[in-house]
Design an enzyme around this catalytic site. Sequence first.
Site, PDB file in Angstrom:
ATOM      1  N   TYR A 193     -36.945  19.695 -15.973  1.00 18.64           N
ATOM      2  CA  TYR A 193     -36.439  21.061 -16.000  1.00 18.64           C
ATOM      3  C   TYR A 193     -35.774  21.219 -17.361  1.00 18.64           C
ATOM      4  O   TYR A 193     -34.619  20.845 -17.569  1.00 18.64           O
ATOM      5  CB  TYR A 193     -35.449  21.297 -14.862  1.00 18.64           C
ATOM      6  CG  TYR A 193     -34.826  22.676 -14.854  1.00 18.64           C
ATOM      7  CD1 TYR A 193     -35.558  23.806 -15.222  1.00 18.64           C
ATOM      8  CD2 TYR A 193     -33.501  22.853 -14.458  1.00 18.64           C
ATOM      9  CE1 TYR A 193     -34.993  25.068 -15.200  1.00 18.64           C
ATOM     10  CE2 TYR A 193     -32.919  24.120 -14.428  1.00 18.64           C
ATOM     11  CZ  TYR A 193     -33.665  25.212 -14.804  1.00 18.64           C
ATOM     12  OH  TYR A 193     -33.100  26.472 -14.790  1.00 18.64           O
ATOM     13  N   ASP A 233     -40.899  22.997 -15.395  1.00 16.94           N
ATOM     14  CA  ASP A 233     -40.487  24.218 -16.087  1.00 16.94           C
ATOM     15  C   ASP A 233     -40.084  23.800 -17.492  1.00 16.94           C
ATOM     16  O   ASP A 233     -39.000  23.267 -17.706  1.00 16.94           O
ATOM     17  CB  ASP A 233     -39.319  24.849 -15.332  1.00 16.94           C
ATOM     18  CG  ASP A 233     -38.783  26.108 -16.013  1.00 16.94           C
ATOM     19  OD1 ASP A 233     -39.270  26.448 -17.114  1.00 16.94           O
ATOM     20  OD2 ASP A 233     -37.872  26.738 -15.458  1.00 16.94           O
TER      21      ASP A 233
END
Length: 369
Positions: A193, A233
């Site tokens: 992330y 992400d």
Amino acid sequence: MKRFFKPIEKEGSFKKPTLSASSSPLNDSEEATENASIAVTENENNGEAKKEPLKFLTWNANSFLLRIKNNWTEFSKFVENVDPDVIALQEVRMPAAGAKGAAKNPREIKDDTSSSREEKQIIMRALSNPPFKNYNVWWSLSDTKYAGTALFIKKCFQPRKVYFSLDQTGSKHEPDGRVIVAEFESFRLLNTYVPNNGWKDEETSFQRRRKWDKRMVEFVFRNSDMPLIWCGDLNVSHQDIDVSHPEFFRTAKMNGYVPPNIEDCGQPGFTLSERKRFGSLLKEGKLVDAYRYLHKDENMDRGFSWSGNPIGKYRGKRMRIDYFLVSDKLQERIVSCEMHGRGIELEGFYGSDHCPVSLELSDSNPSNE
């Protein structure tokens, strides 16, 4: 992705998933190693040869607990249909175990208060039912309800090692639980992330992101001995084709602020500086963007993994910031890479502002190795 709106949750009561027997989630590489022989024995008894994962799914859940409360039936059906060997989650937003003022354990969910115990129970109930009971789970959590990642791996696939930092030290976790690395026999899987770039040139935004990108380059080169599958992400849209409105994102400002360096101007994730660093990492690290490898053309319906709120100035504004990047050695094995959300009304996003992305590889051919 740093949001520009407050997510709208569905109204209505939540029925807790039925609790059923399930093995406890694994928490570190030592336990994985100890259980590997069990998994091998089970496969042998079933007459199956042990293989490595070939089907992968990544998703920024934007609060795992809220997804369980509001979207679990639909997401469970989706996982059953895709049947991934590995599920990589980001932004799970669950606090790490540890009392106030005490050291935290980022591999365990907090349960030292009545509210945290209830939340943990909801999560464990959900994971004790199909299809999730078929997976072992590794957590890397922040001290608070912020960021955090999780890695679900089918119990028949046992990684040799699991790390929680880019430095790959056994006990260290990245701040905010942003990294999980699983090492298999012939490749490494990296779930990240990535920190948002932010809008201003300060320690918590531009500088933090530059440091992260530098460390990622070092990680890729340090681990060039094995092919890499990097998912998550990544908080960057590489090219104009990867955003729905290039000019809008290129000229975006927050409260009228203009960074001193023109390459830092614009929407976080679409500044020229970030995109250049990302492109350089792909080239120098010999990494292939699996989705763009298969989908050369713009797809205004399914071509973006993040979507703004249907209400407000970000309506219809979308970005592709969730990826599967694979070493070029795996390029010819890419069977499919798909984004499973569509349209500006967030169909297939399951309550998050991100949609799941899947990757499938063909089995390796020993004669070509």
